[in-house]
Design a protein around this motif. Structure first.
Motif, PDB file in Angstrom:
ATOM      1  N   ASP A 214      53.106  44.938  29.075  1.00 36.93           N
ATOM      2  CA  ASP A 214      54.096  44.495  30.075  1.00 36.93           C
ATOM      3  C   ASP A 214      53.505  43.569  31.125  1.00 36.93           C
ATOM      4  OD1 ASP A 214      56.111  45.906  28.872  1.00 36.93           O
ATOM      5  OD2 ASP A 214      55.824  47.694  30.101  1.00 36.93           O
ATOM      6  N   LYS A 215      52.394  43.971  31.699  1.00 36.20           N
ATOM      7  CA  LYS A 215      51.805  43.163  32.769  1.00 36.20           C
ATOM      8  C   LYS A 215      50.335  43.493  32.917  1.00 36.20           C
ATOM      9  CE  LYS A 215      53.638  46.400  36.177  1.00 36.20           C
ATOM     10  NZ  LYS A 215      54.598  46.569  37.278  1.00 36.20           N
ATOM     11  N   LEU A 216      49.642  42.600  33.567  1.00 30.65           N
ATOM     12  CA  LEU A 216      48.208  42.710  33.795  1.00 30.65           C
ATOM     13  C   LEU A 216      47.956  43.352  35.155  1.00 30.65           C
ATOM     14  CD1 LEU A 216      45.200  41.787  33.146  1.00 30.65           C
ATOM     15  CD2 LEU A 216      45.783  39.671  34.369  1.00 30.65           C
ATOM     16  N   SER A 217      47.033  44.288  35.216  1.00 26.98           N
ATOM     17  CA  SER A 217      46.566  44.807  36.498  1.00 26.98           C
ATOM     18  C   SER A 217      45.272  44.090  36.870  1.00 26.98           C
ATOM     19  CB  SER A 217      46.305  46.318  36.415  1.00 26.98           C
ATOM     20  OG  SER A 217      47.511  47.028  36.336  1.00 26.98           O
ATOM     21  N   ILE A 218      45.261  43.496  38.041  1.00 30.30           N
ATOM     22  CA  ILE A 218      44.065  42.817  38.541  1.00 30.30           C
ATOM     23  C   ILE A 218      43.437  43.718  39.597  1.00 30.30           C
ATOM     24  CG2 ILE A 218      43.192  40.805  39.785  1.00 30.30           C
ATOM     25  CD1 ILE A 218      45.476  39.184  38.572  1.00 30.30           C
ATOM     26  N   PHE A 219      42.217  44.172  39.308  1.00 28.99           N
ATOM     27  CA  PHE A 219      41.579  45.173  40.156  1.00 28.99           C
ATOM     28  C   PHE A 219      40.837  44.502  41.310  1.00 28.99           C
ATOM     29  CE2 PHE A 219      41.993  47.041  35.927  1.00 28.99           C
ATOM     30  CZ  PHE A 219      42.724  48.179  36.244  1.00 28.99           C
ATOM     31  N   GLY A 220      41.493  44.487  42.450  1.00 22.72           N
ATOM     32  CA  GLY A 220      40.886  43.931  43.656  1.00 22.72           C
ATOM     33  C   GLY A 220      41.296  42.491  43.909  1.00 22.72           C
ATOM     34  N   ASN A 221      41.823  42.215  45.104  1.00 23.97           N
ATOM     35  CA  ASN A 221      42.134  40.835  45.512  1.00 23.97           C
ATOM     36  C   ASN A 221      41.572  40.537  46.893  1.00 23.97           C
ATOM     37  OD1 ASN A 221      43.882  42.434  46.975  1.00 23.97           O
ATOM     38  ND2 ASN A 221      45.655  41.077  46.757  1.00 23.97           N
ATOM     39  N   ASP A 222      40.527  41.308  47.240  1.00 20.87           N
ATOM     40  CA  ASP A 222      39.911  41.152  48.566  1.00 20.87           C
ATOM     41  C   ASP A 222      38.403  40.939  48.457  1.00 20.87           C
ATOM     42  OD1 ASP A 222      39.355  43.683  47.632  1.00 20.87           O
ATOM     43  OD2 ASP A 222      39.767  44.713  49.531  1.00 20.87           O
ATOM     44  N   TYR A 223      37.959  40.444  47.301  1.00 14.78           N
ATOM     45  CA  TYR A 223      36.541  40.107  47.155  1.00 14.78           C
ATOM     46  C   TYR A 223      36.227  38.804  47.895  1.00 14.78           C
ATOM     47  CZ  TYR A 223      35.952  43.585  43.419  1.00 14.78           C
ATOM     48  OH  TYR A 223      35.873  44.749  42.694  1.00 14.78           O
ATOM     49  N   PRO A 224      34.990  38.594  48.309  1.00 15.15           N
ATOM     50  CA  PRO A 224      34.605  37.336  48.970  1.00 15.15           C
ATOM     51  C   PRO A 224      34.420  36.206  47.953  1.00 15.15           C
ATOM     52  CG  PRO A 224      32.701  38.781  48.810  1.00 15.15           C
ATOM     53  CD  PRO A 224      33.880  39.575  48.285  1.00 15.15           C
ATOM     54  N   THR A 225      35.540  35.819  47.310  1.00 14.56           N
ATOM     55  CA  THR A 225      35.522  34.784  46.276  1.00 14.56           C
ATOM     56  C   THR A 225      36.584  33.737  46.591  1.00 14.56           C
ATOM     57  OG1 THR A 225      37.102  36.005  44.905  1.00 14.56           O
ATOM     58  CG2 THR A 225      34.759  36.428  44.508  1.00 14.56           C
ATOM     59  N   VAL A 226      36.741  32.770  45.717  1.00 13.97           N
ATOM     60  CA  VAL A 226      37.638  31.641  45.957  1.00 13.97           C
ATOM     61  C   VAL A 226      39.085  32.081  46.193  1.00 13.97           C
ATOM     62  CG1 VAL A 226      37.996  31.292  43.457  1.00 13.97           C
ATOM     63  CG2 VAL A 226      38.347  29.377  45.040  1.00 13.97           C
ATOM     64  N   ASP A 227      39.506  33.160  45.539  1.00 13.90           N
ATOM     65  CA  ASP A 227      40.899  33.618  45.717  1.00 13.90           C
ATOM     66  C   ASP A 227      40.994  35.129  45.882  1.00 13.90           C
ATOM     67  OD1 ASP A 227      40.476  34.576  43.131  1.00 13.90           O
ATOM     68  OD2 ASP A 227      41.503  32.884  42.188  1.00 13.90           O
ATOM     69  N   GLY A 228      39.866  35.781  46.140  1.00 12.08           N
ATOM     70  CA  GLY A 228      39.869  37.223  46.358  1.00 12.08           C
ATOM     71  C   GLY A 228      39.697  38.056  45.097  1.00 12.08           C
ATOM     72  N   THR A 229      39.819  37.432  43.923  1.00 11.85           N
ATOM     73  CA  THR A 229      39.638  38.182  42.678  1.00 11.85           C
ATOM     74  C   THR A 229      38.225  37.981  42.139  1.00 11.85           C
ATOM     75  OG1 THR A 229      40.485  36.393  41.245  1.00 11.85           O
ATOM     76  CG2 THR A 229      42.095  37.970  42.127  1.00 11.85           C
ATOM     77  N   GLY A 230      37.805  38.875  41.278  1.00 13.95           N
ATOM     78  CA  GLY A 230      36.443  38.837  40.745  1.00 13.95           C
ATOM     79  C   GLY A 230      36.147  37.552  39.998  1.00 13.95           C
TER      80      GLY A 230
END
Length: 353
Positions: A214-230
């Protein structure tokens, strides 16, 4: 005469793609696999792709008697050792299974190789041996530490190979540390076919795109990266396969005629080499690229960070280029395009019934 290679785990995702590259490079292959996380269908398709029947032996690397029969009946130049369990979550739940299969199995394989004086091996290691890196990009001298039993099993095997090289300088032991293999053969005939729910990002994205999930779970959107994801170093599986061919070619070149015309062997010992692109791509960047290539929307939701996940991980692949003459050639778009071709042609993977 062609050099013959034993490919343990050769029916698996990376193993099957490497078998094609080996055949194209002029090597003879014998595949040894217990089919615990792979399919006989992959061997059948592999045979079609290379235009000849692949010699296949169904067996476990912990089965020393069967291994002895195999080594007694073939004259191998060396072994490419893929056979191993690889799901991080499962390794946390079942550590003994991972140490028994990945570590004990490798010890058994090495013991039988030594009995038959076959001392060239290319080992399927992993960038997980670096744990949470202290600096980027990660090179082969970076500190090694692991956050889960899967990674620890790979690192333990590396230590065994290092100790073996010290004890006997006739061994040639290359450990290829993969970053994040994705993609599929351009034909769409072989690809990644995980059991049950995928553990890795790309097959999960592709199964959402094909409507299987159905959908993708993205674990974490608050990393110190370009868009918060790993951010990870994604490498096309066919580039990775070529890396194994380059490693074998390197071992081949260590035997050269000296002035008297006899072969002189330069021992390689233990040689760790990263295989990656040297570039990081975030989870959201990969989702966007896949959506563009496939023309499908990829619904996703953000979830809490997973324990043990790190913000960024990408390779320095300079050593592979310098020593092996290898570098990754294919782009994120190529990875997405080939994955989508495989997934859309095989929505249920190798399960064709």
């Amino acid at each position: 005469m062609k050099n013959k290679i034993l490919v343990t785990g050769g029916a698996g995702y990376i193993g099957s793609h490497t078998c094609i590259a080996l055949h194209e490079a002029g090597y003879d292959i014998v595949v040894y696999d217990n089919l615990s996380n792979s399919s006989r269908e992959a061997i059948d398709r592999l045979s079609i792709l290379i235009g000849q029947t692949v010699e296949f032996i169904e067996g476990d690397i912990r089965d020393s008697e069967l291994l002895r029969e195999v080594f007694a009946s073939h004259k191998f130049f060396g072994v490419i050792h893929f056979a191993g369990l690889k799901a991080v979550g499962e390794s946390v739940a079942k550590p003994l299974l991972y140490y028994n299969n990945n570590v004990s199995g490798t010890i058994t394989l090495l013991e039988v190789m030594a009995e038959y004086n076959i001392k060239n091996i290319v080992f399927s290691s992993s960038a997980t041996v670096y744990g949470d890196p202290e600096s980027l990009p990660i090179d082969e001298s970076s500190k090694r530490s692991c956050t889960n039993p899967y990674g620890q099993s790979k690192l333990t095997v590396e230590h065994i190979l290092e100790d073996l090289a010290v004890s006997d300088d006739s061994w040639n032991l290359i450990a290829l540390r993969y970053f994040n293999p994705v993609g599929a053969h351009p034909s769409g005939q072989i690809g990644e076919d995980p059991n049950d729910i995928p553990n890795n990002l790309m097959p999960y994205i592709s199964q959402v795109a094909v409507g299987k999930l159905d959908k993708l779970s993205i674990f974490g959107n608050d990393y110190p990266t370009v868009d918060g994801t790993g951010v990870r170093d994604f490498i096309h599986v066919t580039d990775l396969a070529q890396g194994h061919v380059s490693a074998l070619n390197y071992l081949n070149k260590q035997t050269r005629p000296n002035e008297g015309g006899t072969a002189k062997k330069n021992s390689v010992g233990f040689l760790p080499i990263n295989l990656g692109t040297g570039k990081g791509t975030s989870v959201l960047e990969l989702v966007s690229a896949f959506s563009d290539i496939s023309g499908q929307s990829i619904p996703y939701q953000f979830a809490e960070r997973r324990a043990g996940d790190i913000a960024s991980c990408y390779a320095s692949a300079d050593k592979a280029k310098t020593l092996l003459g290898w570098q990754a050639e294919l782009s994120i778009a190529d990875m997405c395009r080939n994955t989508w071709r495989w997934q859309s042609m095989n929505p249920n993977g190798y399960n064709v019934s």
